[in-house]
Design an enzyme around this catalytic site. Structure first.
Site, mmCIF file in Angstrom:
data_model
loop_
_atom_site.group_PDB
_atom_site.id
_atom_site.type_symbol
_atom_site.label_atom_id
_atom_site.label_comp_id
_atom_site.label_asym_id
_atom_site.label_seq_id
_atom_site.Cartn_x
_atom_site.Cartn_y
_atom_site.Cartn_z
ATOM 1 N N HIS A 159 0.830 -1.207 0.000
ATOM 2 C CA HIS A 159 0.000 0.000 0.000
ATOM 3 C C HIS A 159 0.866 1.260 0.000
ATOM 4 O O HIS A 159 0.678 2.164 -0.811
ATOM 5 C CB HIS A 159 -0.947 0.020 1.202
ATOM 6 C CG HIS A 159 -1.561 1.374 1.395
ATOM 7 N ND1 HIS A 159 -2.620 1.830 0.645
ATOM 8 C CD2 HIS A 159 -1.201 2.409 2.205
ATOM 9 C CE1 HIS A 159 -2.897 3.069 0.992
ATOM 10 N NE2 HIS A 159 -2.057 3.448 1.936
ATOM 11 N N HIS A 164 1.378 5.140 -2.712
ATOM 12 C CA HIS A 164 1.696 6.546 -2.414
ATOM 13 C C HIS A 164 2.900 7.096 -3.163
ATOM 14 O O HIS A 164 2.896 8.261 -3.557
ATOM 15 C CB HIS A 164 1.970 6.712 -0.913
ATOM 16 C CG HIS A 164 0.739 6.678 -0.056
ATOM 17 N ND1 HIS A 164 -0.168 7.716 -0.002
ATOM 18 C CD2 HIS A 164 0.268 5.729 0.796
ATOM 19 C CE1 HIS A 164 -1.143 7.411 0.835
ATOM 20 N NE2 HIS A 164 -0.911 6.207 1.343
ATOM 21 N N GLU A 205 -5.855 9.391 -0.013
ATOM 22 C CA GLU A 205 -6.189 7.966 0.000
ATOM 23 C C GLU A 205 -7.269 7.579 -1.012
ATOM 24 O O GLU A 205 -7.180 6.521 -1.631
ATOM 25 C CB GLU A 205 -6.637 7.522 1.400
ATOM 26 C CG GLU A 205 -5.569 7.633 2.481
ATOM 27 C CD GLU A 205 -4.401 6.658 2.305
ATOM 28 O OE1 GLU A 205 -4.456 5.782 1.408
ATOM 29 O OE2 GLU A 205 -3.424 6.782 3.057
ATOM 30 N N SER A 224 -4.096 0.782 -4.531
ATOM 31 C CA SER A 224 -3.503 -0.450 -4.010
ATOM 32 C C SER A 224 -4.556 -1.491 -3.660
ATOM 33 O O SER A 224 -4.235 -2.522 -3.073
ATOM 34 C CB SER A 224 -2.630 -0.132 -2.783
ATOM 35 O OG SER A 224 -3.426 0.385 -1.728
HETATM 36 CO CO CO Z 1 -2.013 5.334 2.835
#
Ligand code: CO
Ligand code: PHE
Length: 309
Positions: A159, A164, A205, A224
């Site tokens: 993730h 990111h 997010e 993700s």
């Molecule tokens: Co995150």
């Protein structure tokens, strides 16, 4: 996800986190989460919760699991993820196994002046904001187990790194995240953390961006995820897709254990940067004492941007 976006952490008394030591942070987490410990080895973390990645210690099974996660996502992302994400991800050469943070960190530093720091897992808000404010992105070192292929409760290396890091190659987004970190330090003093955390959730997010080709994903929690990539762009679900208004977003509750009921859409990363640049103090003063909106709210003036055909 981040230090403050998960159930365990959200239940912590955020005011105590500003001053607690490493051991106190873990004790507080354990106490507030029915004794459940945080995953990850915090014993070697320094005062900023930084560890060394110890890349040589990953097993061949873990590298193979990474490859499977990567391939699953790559089959879903073309035409759904924003171009900025896909282009940066490809330049990162991270398809063959769990990457060495140091190598990507050098690439990233050359592009936008950011670095990657390895962390054992979730970290206190103060530490998280300090890293961001100094253009350091904390990435968890451990990988989920094969049983967690589809769903994981705490953020892992897949993730954090896959979701990111690519966006930090975009100069405007990179500057936005740094200012977010500074804004976090300020919000801690002003009692605005609940509000500011919602903005992170709905942008960093779970954010969507409008492009000439249609809506695209830039939020790491979606990028993700095996299921939400398709779900969030499917017309006619019960979720809404509405233009991002900062105050409205700061005041909107979110779900951490289901797909999002609301996706906030931006027209450009510059719009996100400019919209979050003003002083948030008046927002915090106004919203702190009021009632936040449920996650599935649709206000009268709001337009659904992904109408059913
Ligand atoms: Co995150
Ligand atoms: N402008 C915000 C403030 O004054 C800080 C911030 C910047 C928050 C960028 C989010 C994103 O508090």
């Amino acid at each position: 996800m981040s230090a403050f976006c998960l159930k365990k952490i959200k239940t912590m008394d955020t005011n105590t986190v500003t001053t607690v030591s490493n051991a106190d942070f873990l004790a507080t987490v354990a106490e507030k989460s029915d004794g459940a410990a945080l995953r990850g080895d915090y014993s070697k973390a320094d005062a900023h919760y930084v560890v060394s990645q110890d890349w040589a210690a990953y097993t061949e099974e873990e590298h193979a699991l990474w490859r499977r996660l990567y391939q699953r996502q790559m089959a879903l992302l073309p035409g759904r993820a924003c171009d900025e994400f896909i282009e940066a991800l490809q330049a990162m050469n991270a398809a063959d196994g769990i990457p060495e943070f140091e190598k990507t960190s050098q690439q990233l530093f050359a592009a936008t002046g950011w670095t990657i720091v390895a962390v054992p897992g979730l970290i206190p808000e103060l530490t998280f904001f300090e890293h961001l404010a100094n253009r350091r992105f904390p990435v968890t070192v451990w990988l989920r187990t094969p049983e967690e292929f589809n769903y994981i409760v705490e953020p892992d290396v897949f993730h954090d790194f896959f979701g990111h890091v690519p966006m930090l190659f975009n100069p405007v987004f990179a500057d936005f995240i740094q200012l977010y970190g500074k804004g976090g330090l300020k919000a801690m003093k002003l009692g605005g953390l609940d509000q500011l955390a919602r903005l992170y959730w709905y942008t960093v997010e779970f954010g969507l961006i409008n492009t000439p080709q249609g809506l695209r994903i830039y939020g790491a929690g979606i990028l993700s995820s095996g299921g939400e990539v398709e779900y969030c762009l499917t017309p006619g679900t019960s979720s809404r897709h509405i233009h991002l208004e900062i105050e409205r977003c700061l005041n909107t509750l979110y779900k951490i254990d289901s797909y999002q009921e609301t996706y906030f859409v931006i027209d450009s990363f510059q719009e996100l940067f400019d919209g979050t640049a003003p002083d948030f103090t008046p927002y915090y003063d106004k919203l702190r004492s009021g009632n936040p909106l449920p996650a599935n709210t649709l206000l009268p003036h709001e337009v659904e941007l992904l109408p059913a055909q």
